[in-house]
Design an enzyme around this catalytic site. Structure first.
Site, PDB file in Angstrom:
ATOM      1  N   ARG A 134      -3.809 -10.247   4.781  1.00  0.00           N
ATOM      2  CA  ARG A 134      -4.237 -10.148   3.373  1.00  0.00           C
ATOM      3  C   ARG A 134      -3.065  -9.599   2.559  1.00  0.00           C
ATOM      4  O   ARG A 134      -2.728  -8.427   2.692  1.00  0.00           O
ATOM      5  CB  ARG A 134      -5.464  -9.229   3.292  1.00  0.00           C
ATOM      6  N   LYS A 176       0.810  -1.227   0.000  1.00  0.00           N
ATOM      7  CA  LYS A 176       0.000   0.000   0.000  1.00  0.00           C
ATOM      8  C   LYS A 176       0.841   1.275   0.000  1.00  0.00           C
ATOM      9  O   LYS A 176       2.013   1.279   0.353  1.00  0.00           O
ATOM     10  CB  LYS A 176      -0.994  -0.027   1.160  1.00  0.00           C
TER      11      LYS A 176
HETATM   12  N1  HH2 Z   1      -7.601  -3.603   0.860  1.00  0.00           N
HETATM   13  C1  HH2 Z   1      -7.951  -3.574  -0.449  1.00  0.00           C
HETATM   14  C2  HH2 Z   1      -9.078  -4.291  -0.898  1.00  0.00           C
HETATM   15  N2  HH2 Z   1      -9.811  -5.034  -0.038  1.00  0.00           N
HETATM   16  N3  HH2 Z   1     -10.175  -5.884   2.131  1.00  0.00           N
HETATM   17  C3  HH2 Z   1      -9.839  -5.940   3.427  1.00  0.00           C
HETATM   18  N4  HH2 Z   1     -10.549  -6.708   4.285  1.00  0.00           N
HETATM   19  N5  HH2 Z   1      -8.769  -5.240   3.931  1.00  0.00           N
HETATM   20  C4  HH2 Z   1      -7.998  -4.448   3.126  1.00  0.00           C
HETATM   21  O1  HH2 Z   1      -7.044  -3.823   3.635  1.00  0.00           O
HETATM   22  C5  HH2 Z   1      -8.333  -4.362   1.733  1.00  0.00           C
HETATM   23  C6  HH2 Z   1      -9.454  -5.104   1.261  1.00  0.00           C
HETATM   24  C7  HH2 Z   1      -7.142  -2.773  -1.410  1.00  0.00           C
HETATM   25  O2  HH2 Z   1      -6.069  -3.502  -1.895  1.00  0.00           O
HETATM   26  P1  HH2 Z   1      -6.022  -4.300  -3.285  1.00  0.00           P
HETATM   27  O3  HH2 Z   1      -7.081  -5.336  -3.358  1.00  0.00           O
HETATM   28  O4  HH2 Z   1      -4.642  -4.818  -3.452  1.00  0.00           O
HETATM   29  O5  HH2 Z   1      -6.234  -3.195  -4.407  1.00  0.00           O
HETATM   30  P2  HH2 Z   1      -7.494  -2.706  -5.233  1.00  0.00           P
HETATM   31  O6  HH2 Z   1      -8.528  -2.236  -4.270  1.00  0.00           O
HETATM   32  O7  HH2 Z   1      -6.935  -1.590  -6.093  1.00  0.00           O
HETATM   33  O8  HH2 Z   1      -8.003  -3.856  -6.043  1.00  0.00           O
END
Ligand code: HH2
Length: 292
Positions: free
Chosen positions: A259, A217
């Site tokens: 995660r 992040k």
């Molecule tokens: N962060 C993201 C998405 N979903 N769910 C939970 N429970 N906790 C988190 O910290 C979280 C989440 C964002 O990260 P990512 O999926 O890598 O990116 P994007 O939202 O751009 O798909």
């Protein structure tokens, strides 16, 4: 060795996710990636069809379903014969998407809106008997990074999670099926994220397992740039050491679901942390480990 935590591997079937967008848009590639995540040690594969990065635009349910359903169905089939019974989680705040995902083989609903976006979501989770993750977010992805403010970020997030936990239980979700997540990066400055990590242990009295999502992040890129005198945030591809450090520190403070995009390196780092601190470390407050 039985470990007192679960690794949740991230699988984004999106064109625009901040670190893996566009890489797994085709179902075959996404299923292959999901299998690799499990081979690396993921206990859960979290499949998402809509990016929630800062500034992201919402995706219609039909498009989200088109992206995630074939992947979940394919993974469910592949996983049925895998040892350790890996789980599939669906990263969505839409009841329609969650319902179809559960029918296709998912068993955990990861709702970044914590049941606020869709009034039907809590009942779906309650009736299905699925697990759920309720996450804190200030505002909505499109605008959440515009000057977020808190009285005290940890107290505010904790009060929110307490209220959402009570809401879910009131709607009939079994308490032991609920995971809570402070939502690193969701309506938070770098200082807010670091404060939440530093004081993560304060969330343990909520009595639910804590999920933590720091993987690659933006705040890691800012911390590293400042620490090393670089003018720009460190690139997504160079945030693995920061991801590992933040997950180990979260483990030490009692988080029990991690995660991450890079499962194998975090698995190894947590194995060393567990050997150092003792297997019962996380179990002391979340009660998520097998007895013994
Ligand atoms: N962060 C993201 C998405 N979903 N769910 C939970 N429970 N906790 C988190 O910290 C979280 C989440 C964002 O990260 P990512 O999926 O890598 O990116 P994007 O939202 O751009 O798909």
């Amino acid at each position: 060795m039985t470990v007192p935590y679960r690794l949740m591997g991230i699988l984004n079937v999106t064109p625009d996710s901040f670190s893996d967008g566009g890489r797994f848009l085709e179902a075959g590639a996404a299923i292959g990636r999901g299998r690799s995540l499990v081979a690396e040690g993921a206990d859960i594969v979290d499949v998402g069809g809509e990016s929630t990065r800062p500034g992201a635009q919402p995706v219609p349910a039909a498009e989200e379903l088109r992206r995630v359903l074939p992947v979940i169905a394919g993974l469910a089939e592949a996983m049925s014969s895998m040892p350790g019974h890996p789980q599939i989680s669906v990263d969505t705040y839409k009841e329609e998407v969650a319902g179809a995902a559960l029918a296709a083989g998912a068993s955990l609903v990861n709702d970044v809106s914590a049941f606020r976006a869709d009034p039907e979501m809590a009942a779906l989770v309650a009736q299905s008997g699925a697990e759920c993750c309720l996450m804190h977010m200030l505002g909505e992805p499109r605008t959440m990074q515009r000057d977020p403010r808190y009285e005290d970020v940890v107290d505010d997030v904790k009060a929110f999670l307490q209220e959402r936990l009570e809401f879910a239980v009131g709607e009939g979700v079994a308490p032991e099926r609920i995971l809570l997540d402070p939502g690193i990066g969701f309506g938070k400055t770098e200082a807010h994220n670091l404060e939440l990590l530093r004081r993560l242990g304060e969330l343990l009295t909520l009595g639910a397992p804590i999920v933590i999502g720091t993987s690659r992040k933006g705040f890691l890129g800012h911390v590293l740039a400042r620490a090393t005198g670089r003018p720009e945030p460190v690139d997504v591809a160079d945030r693995l050491p920061g991801t590992i450090a933040s997950n180990v520190l979260a483990y030490e403070r009692g988080a029990s679901v991690f995660r991450v995009h890079d499962v194998a390196p975090v698995r190894d780092a947590l194995a060393v942390a567990t050997a150092t601190l003792g297997e019962r470390w996380t179990a002391r407050s979340t009660g998520t480990t097998p007895a013994g």
